[in-house]
Structure formats: structure tokens, C-alpha cells
Design an enzyme around this catalytic site. Structure first.
Site, PDB file in Angstrom:
ATOM      1  N   ARG A  98      38.364  44.405  53.105  1.00 50.25           N
ATOM      2  CA  ARG A  98      38.783  42.994  53.221  1.00 50.25           C
ATOM      3  C   ARG A  98      38.053  42.258  54.361  1.00 50.25           C
ATOM      4  NH1 ARG A  98      45.144  42.491  52.271  1.00 50.25           N
ATOM      5  NH2 ARG A  98      44.508  40.562  51.258  1.00 50.25           N
TER       6      ARG A  98
ATOM      7  N   ARG B 154      58.025  41.892  52.121  1.00 50.43           N
ATOM      8  CA  ARG B 154      57.030  40.901  52.563  1.00 50.43           C
ATOM      9  C   ARG B 154      56.829  39.835  51.493  1.00 50.43           C
ATOM     10  NH1 ARG B 154      51.500  43.294  54.688  1.00 50.43           N
ATOM     11  NH2 ARG B 154      51.157  41.053  54.596  1.00 50.43           N
TER      12      ARG B 154
ATOM     13  N   ASP C 218      46.880  41.406  41.800  1.00 48.31           N
ATOM     14  CA  ASP C 218      48.204  41.635  42.401  1.00 48.31           C
ATOM     15  C   ASP C 218      49.223  42.145  41.388  1.00 48.31           C
ATOM     16  OD1 ASP C 218      48.028  38.813  44.717  1.00 48.31           O
ATOM     17  OD2 ASP C 218      47.043  40.761  44.664  1.00 48.31           O
TER      18      ASP C 218
ATOM     19  N   LYS D  77      54.449  33.049  47.642  1.00 49.01           N
ATOM     20  CA  LYS D  77      54.072  33.543  48.984  1.00 49.01           C
ATOM     21  C   LYS D  77      52.664  33.085  49.329  1.00 49.01           C
ATOM     22  CE  LYS D  77      52.480  37.926  49.423  1.00 49.01           C
ATOM     23  NZ  LYS D  77      51.161  38.074  50.073  1.00 49.01           N
ATOM     24  N   ASN D  78      51.711  33.284  48.398  1.00 48.37           N
ATOM     25  CA  ASN D  78      50.302  33.054  48.736  1.00 48.37           C
ATOM     26  C   ASN D  78      49.900  31.590  48.738  1.00 48.37           C
ATOM     27  OD1 ASN D  78      50.119  35.747  49.111  1.00 48.37           O
ATOM     28  ND2 ASN D  78      49.116  36.189  47.159  1.00 48.37           N
TER      29      ASN D  78
ATOM     30  N   CYS E 174      47.544  44.025  53.669  1.00 50.16           N
ATOM     31  CA  CYS E 174      47.788  45.307  53.000  1.00 50.16           C
ATOM     32  C   CYS E 174      46.527  46.169  53.006  1.00 50.16           C
ATOM     33  CB  CYS E 174      48.230  45.068  51.551  1.00 50.16           C
ATOM     34  SG  CYS E 174      49.948  44.551  51.447  1.00 50.16           S
TER      35      CYS E 174
HETATM   36  C1  EPZ Z   1      44.408  36.636  48.558  1.00 51.36           C
HETATM   37  O1  EPZ Z   1      43.807  37.536  49.476  1.00 51.36           O
HETATM   38  C2  EPZ Z   1      45.841  37.106  48.416  1.00 51.36           C
HETATM   39  N1  EPZ Z   1      46.501  37.075  49.718  1.00 51.36           N
HETATM   40  C3  EPZ Z   1      45.867  38.534  47.866  1.00 51.36           C
HETATM   41  O2  EPZ Z   1      47.239  38.853  47.623  1.00 51.36           O
HETATM   42  C4  EPZ Z   1      45.113  38.589  46.540  1.00 51.36           C
HETATM   43  O3  EPZ Z   1      45.041  39.936  46.109  1.00 51.36           O
HETATM   44  C5  EPZ Z   1      43.702  38.031  46.721  1.00 51.36           C
HETATM   45  O4  EPZ Z   1      43.765  36.697  47.268  1.00 51.36           O
HETATM   46  C6  EPZ Z   1      42.923  37.994  45.410  1.00 51.36           C
HETATM   47  O5  EPZ Z   1      43.600  37.228  44.480  1.00 51.36           O
HETATM   48  C7  EPZ Z   1      46.929  35.898  50.211  1.00 51.36           C
HETATM   49  O6  EPZ Z   1      46.784  34.868  49.589  1.00 51.36           O
HETATM   50  C8  EPZ Z   1      47.626  35.932  51.551  1.00 51.36           C
HETATM   51  P1  EPZ Z   1      39.917  37.382  48.509  1.00 51.36           P
HETATM   52  P2  EPZ Z   1      42.322  37.231  50.051  1.00 51.36           P
HETATM   53  O7  EPZ Z   1      39.301  36.762  49.707  1.00 51.36           O
HETATM   54  O8  EPZ Z   1      42.151  35.774  50.246  1.00 51.36           O
HETATM   55  C9  EPZ Z   1      36.436  40.568  49.229  1.00 51.36           C
HETATM   56  C10 EPZ Z   1      49.222  40.105  47.711  1.00 51.36           C
HETATM   57  O9  EPZ Z   1      49.523  41.200  47.219  1.00 51.36           O
HETATM   58  N2  EPZ Z   1      36.062  39.609  50.274  1.00 51.36           N
HETATM   59  O10 EPZ Z   1      39.854  36.668  47.208  1.00 51.36           O
HETATM   60  O11 EPZ Z   1      42.087  38.136  51.191  1.00 51.36           O
HETATM   61  C11 EPZ Z   1      37.736  41.264  49.600  1.00 51.36           C
HETATM   62  O12 EPZ Z   1      37.458  42.413  50.366  1.00 51.36           O
HETATM   63  C12 EPZ Z   1      47.871  39.915  48.369  1.00 51.36           C
HETATM   64  O13 EPZ Z   1      49.969  39.084  47.707  1.00 51.36           O
HETATM   65  C13 EPZ Z   1      34.843  39.763  50.926  1.00 51.36           C
HETATM   66  O14 EPZ Z   1      34.072  40.681  50.642  1.00 51.36           O
HETATM   67  O15 EPZ Z   1      41.439  37.708  48.797  1.00 51.36           O
HETATM   68  C14 EPZ Z   1      38.316  41.619  48.274  1.00 51.36           C
HETATM   69  O16 EPZ Z   1      37.717  42.831  47.837  1.00 51.36           O
HETATM   70  C15 EPZ Z   1      47.046  41.191  48.406  1.00 51.36           C
HETATM   71  N3  EPZ Z   1      34.520  38.871  51.900  1.00 51.36           N
HETATM   72  C16 EPZ Z   1      37.872  40.469  47.375  1.00 51.36           C
HETATM   73  O17 EPZ Z   1      36.758  39.858  48.030  1.00 51.36           O
HETATM   74  C17 EPZ Z   1      35.351  37.832  52.243  1.00 51.36           C
HETATM   75  O18 EPZ Z   1      34.988  37.048  53.138  1.00 51.36           O
HETATM   76  C18 EPZ Z   1      38.950  39.409  47.130  1.00 51.36           C
HETATM   77  O19 EPZ Z   1      39.315  38.863  48.382  1.00 51.36           O
HETATM   78  C19 EPZ Z   1      36.579  37.699  51.567  1.00 51.36           C
HETATM   79  C20 EPZ Z   1      36.905  38.598  50.591  1.00 51.36           C
END
Ligand code: EPZ
Length: 422
Positions: free
Chosen positions: A121, A396, A304, A22-23, A116
Site C-alpha cells: 500500500r 472498524r 473489499d 466508511k470510505n 489493514c
Molecule cells: C481505498 O484504499 C479503500 N480504503 C480500501 O478499502 C479499498 O480496498 C481501496 O480503496 C480499493 O478500492 C479507504 O477508502 C479508506 P488504492 P486506498 O489507492 O485508497 C496500490 C476497506 O476494506 N497503490 O485504490 O488505499 C495499492 O497498494 C479498505 O474498507 C499504489 O501502488 O486504495 C493497492 O494495491 C481496504 N500506489 C492498489 O493500488 C499508491 O499511491 C489500490 O489502492 C496508491 C495505491
């Protein structure tokens, strides 16, 4: 609304084939908009998040040819219209269109993405990447207008190795003038898959999968194709099902390296596994050992799979600890697990899990995708029947989950119900 009804206590045996990630697919599809030529994406999963992404493509007048093996994307007549909030709010991955439209059109209008409910985020790191390339950001009531006269390669240092910010900066930089260096990037396999497609389309990207990515900007991209990698989180979820109620349950079409952290943890717990080149056979062990887990960015234990593995730890005799370091609100499954009979305490970002002798079917509710997956796993183990409301969350991210589980012996049905009242 949909709900799962699961009769627990049945051993799972046979083979489950893992679908495309998915991701990865959610990023590959927007990346295809960087060219007016046709792009073929093989092995994209048939899940609701992908359907939502296709809604955005239709809104942008992007043509799609949906064959069984591949999705062909033709953005030659793309109309760069503002993406309606009701569509972009449906998922976090909608913000990959910010990068694709900025990279292609030097302008995008889009609302803060959905996703989610597992934490705030923010998207500050994605915006940092765009600004680093010369874009201007204007935000009014969560609606972003991002523009650039031109995008110019530069050195960008991410404050955190964010998966989304890495992918967004990567996509926006491939058509920029000059070279971009992105430091402190995420190393998730999905990022490597995106770089693979872009390089196949003529981009010049080096270092995807390491903490530093170098992109030499090109004038244009040509046709391309890519195969979506197997979904390591879907695979991990079914492997945990095998650890709970499996009897030689075979999970095939996996890349072991992508789920090494989980496999090592299961070995520590003395779960029986037989690992082959692209499959794993798992059986439950009633005398499995408790363990401690801390979620980390790849290649650490994936956040995840934190909620799914808590279902296993909740019935593992002894005390296990889980620490969630990536998100600040990823324990919404705990109250429902405890309703099923688990004994879990929350202490800030930590869980203290006392393994219980049994879980007992009742009505529970999915609050997000992986919380729903956790409850589904627990219900396969629980005595009696469990109803999981808001099953749409689970759909999803898990292609054909009802049939995949039925094929290996689960007693599971997916039913419609009308949400009365609100
Ligand atoms: C991706 O989300 C995945 N989603 C998430 O999977 C996954 O949990 C995550 O990566 C971490 O591996 C998709 O790929 C669509 P991050 P993403 O940016 O890109 C903080 C699932 O269940 N952060 O690495 O949003 C954020 O709040 C989903 O399939 C900032 O502070 O993850 C989080 O606490 C859930 N500022 C952490 O970093 C930013 O600009 C990780 O976020 C971006 C993120």
C-alpha cells in the site's frame, strides 16, 4: 480486546438498514477542513475508524458538534500541528489530512498512514499528485513534511486508478491557482460523494466518477453540507449473509448501481434476489452454482467484497476461482476458513475453492477488517459455535453489527477478553 461468539445455523430473516459509507465519510471529514466556515456531514457511520479520525481533528483544534443526524465541523481555529504517528498509524484514511492541510495551509507534517495488512500500500501516486501541484516532499523515517509556496493547477496523470490518490489530489487541488486535470483516476462512488461536498462548498469540480476530473481552482470555500452515501461494502456483506443463511432477508438503504457487480454474480450463482429501488431481498439457495470472480477497480467486482464472498463460495458445491488483482496479500482469511472446514488452495493471487458440505464452529482470528467479515459470515453458516478473536478489526467498518444481526435472528455476542502474554 473483543471477540465475537456466534452460534451458526440460524436462518436470517427481517430487515437490515445500511449505514453511511466508511470510505466516503473518512474522506469527507478531512475535506471539510478546506474552509473556516461550518460544514455539516449527515449520515456518517458510528464506527471506530471515524472515532480515530475525530482524534486527529481534536489534535488539530478543530471543533465538532456531534448531533444524531449530522457531524458539524468548524476548522476556524485549526492549529496545523504535526499529526502524532500513534494516531495516523491507526488507519489508511489519515493521509487524507495530508491533502486537506496541504490545500489549506500549504504545509503538513504526517507519518506514512496505517491501514489493514493486505499489501504494501505505497502512497507514491498521492505524492505524485501533490508534486504535480507544486508541492515539495521531504521524508525522514516515514515522516513526511510536505510544503508548497503555492499550489498551481496542472495536468496530472495517475499511473494507477488509485482511490486514495484520486481523492488526495482532488482535495489538494480545489484551492490551487488555475485548472487541474487529473487523468486515469478511480471512479468509485465515494469519490463522487467527496466532489459533491466540495462543490457544495463552492469548489468547481467536473467529471468525478469518470476517468478524468477537471478542477478549476477557487480562492476560498464557504460553508457546506453533504449526506454520506450508503456503504456499498456493508450492503454487500449483508447481502452475502442473505445468500448464505437468508430467508427473504431484506437489505435496505442501498444504491443498486453501486453493487451491480455483486448482484450480477449472485444471479449467475442462481441466488434468489428481489431488487427494488433502494433495497434487495435475498434468500439462500442450497443448489447455488459455483462461479469465478476477478477483483477490479469500480465498477468491477470490488476487492473489499472478495474476502466476504469467499465465505459463500466455500460452501457452494463445485469449484470456484477467485483472482485478487488489487492487493498482493488479501487472502489472510483463508487459513481460518479452512480451519472452519473449507477447502481452499492459494496459488499466488488466485484461490481455487472446492465447495464443502459444511463448516464447523471453532476458534478463529480476524487479521484485517474484511477477513474478519468473511469469518463472521462463515460462522453464521457453520454448525456449532465460532469464536472470532480480534473482533476490533470488524468494528472498524460495520456500524452496530451485533444488533443489526441479532435483529434478523443471528445468535451473536460481542465479548471482552484480556490478551494474556504478549
Ligand atoms: C481505498 O484504499 C479503500 N480504503 C480500501 O478499502 C479499498 O480496498 C481501496 O480503496 C480499493 O478500492 C479507504 O477508502 C479508506 P488504492 P486506498 O489507492 O485508497 C496500490 C476497506 O476494506 N497503490 O485504490 O488505499 C495499492 O497498494 C479498505 O474498507 C499504489 O501502488 O486504495 C493497492 O494495491 C481496504 N500506489 C492498489 O493500488 C499508491 O499511491 C489500490 O489502492 C496508491 C495505491
Amino acid at each position: 480486546m473483543k471477540e465475537f461468539k456466534i452460534e451458526g445455523g440460524h436462518k436470517l430473516t427481517g430487515t437490515i438498514k445500511i449505514s453511511g459509507a466508511k470510505n466516503a465519510a473518512l474522506a469527507l471529514i478531512p475535506a471539510a477542513l478546506l474552509t473556516n466556515k461550518k460544514v455539516k456531514i449527515y449520515n456518517a457511520p458510528n464506527i471506530s475508524d471515524i472515532e480515530n479520525i475525530k482524534e486527529i481533528l481534536r489534535h488539530l483544534n478543530v471543533k465538532m458538534k456531534e448531533e444524531k443526524e449530522y457531524l458539524e465541523i468548524d476548522a476556524s481555529n485549526l492549529i496545523n500541528d504535526a499529526v502524532p504517528e500513534e494516531i495516523s498509524k491507526k488507519l489508511r484514511a489519515s493521509y487524507y489530512f495530508m491533502a486537506a492541510l496541504l490545500g489549506r495551509e500549504k504545509k503538513v507534517v504526517m507519518h506514512f498512514p496505517g491501514g489493514c495488512n493486505i499489501g504494501k500500500r505505497p502512497i507514491d501516486q498521492t505524492l505524485k499528485g501533490f508534486v504535480g501541484l507544486g508541492a515539495k516532499i521531504n521524508e525522514i523515517n516515514d515522516c513526511y513534511t510536505i510544503t508548497a509556496d503555492k499550489l498551481i493547477g496542472s495536468k496530472i496523470y495517475l499511473d494507477i486508478p488509485s482511490v486514495g490518490a484520486t481523492i488526495n489530489t482532488l482535495i489538494a487541488s480545489v484551492l490551487a491557482e488555475g485548472t487541474t486535470i487529473i487523468e486515469n483516476v478511480a471512479k468509485e462512488p465515494e469519490i463522487v460523494n467527496v466532489a459533491q461536498l466540495l462543490n457544495n462548498m463552492g469548489a468547481k469540480i467536473k467529471g468525478a466518477g469518470t476517468s478524468r476530473i477537471e478542477i478549476e481552482g477557487v480562492k476560498e470555500l464557504h460553508e457546506g453540507e453533504v449526506t454520506v452515501i450508503p456503504d456499498r461494502i456493508e450492503a454487500g456483506t449483508y447481502i452475502i449473509a442473505g445468500a448464505l443463511v437468508g430467508e427473504n432477508l431484506k437489505i435496505e438503504n442501498i444504491i443498486p448501481k453501486h453493487i451491480e457487480a455483486l448482484i450480477e454474480k449472485l444471479k449467475e450463482m442462481e441466488i434468489k434476489t428481489v431488487l427494488n429501488e433502494n433495497s434487495i431481498i435475498v434468500s439462500a439457495n442450497p443448489n447455488m452454482k459455483p462461479t469465478n470472480i476477478t477483483t477490479k477497480v469500480y465498477p468491477g467486482f470490488p476487492t473489499d467484497l472478495q474476502q466476504p464472498i469467499v465465505a459463500l463460495l466455500s460452501v457452494c458445491k463445485g469449484c470456484s476461482m477467485v483472482e485478487e488483482t488489487i492487493y498482493e496479500n488479501r487472502f489472510n482469511n483463508v487459513e481460518y476458513l479452512n480451519k472452519l472446514g473449507a477447502n481452499i488452495k492459494i496459488n499466488n493471487r488466485k484461490l481455487i475453492i472446492e465447495g464443502t458440505d459444511g463448516l464447523y464452529g471453532t476458534e478463529v482470528e480476524a487479521t484485517d477488517l474484511r477477513a474478519g467479515a468473511c469469518l463472521l459470515l462463515a460462522s453464521l453458516y457453520a454448525e456449532g459455535t465460532t469464536t472470532i478473536k480480534n473482533a476490533d478489526y470488524i468494528l472498524r467498518g460495520y456500524e452496530n453489527i451485533t444488533q443489526k444481526l441479532k435483529n434478523v435472528g443471528a445468535k451473536i455476542e460481542l465479548e471482552e477478553y484480556n490478551k494474556v502474554g504478549i
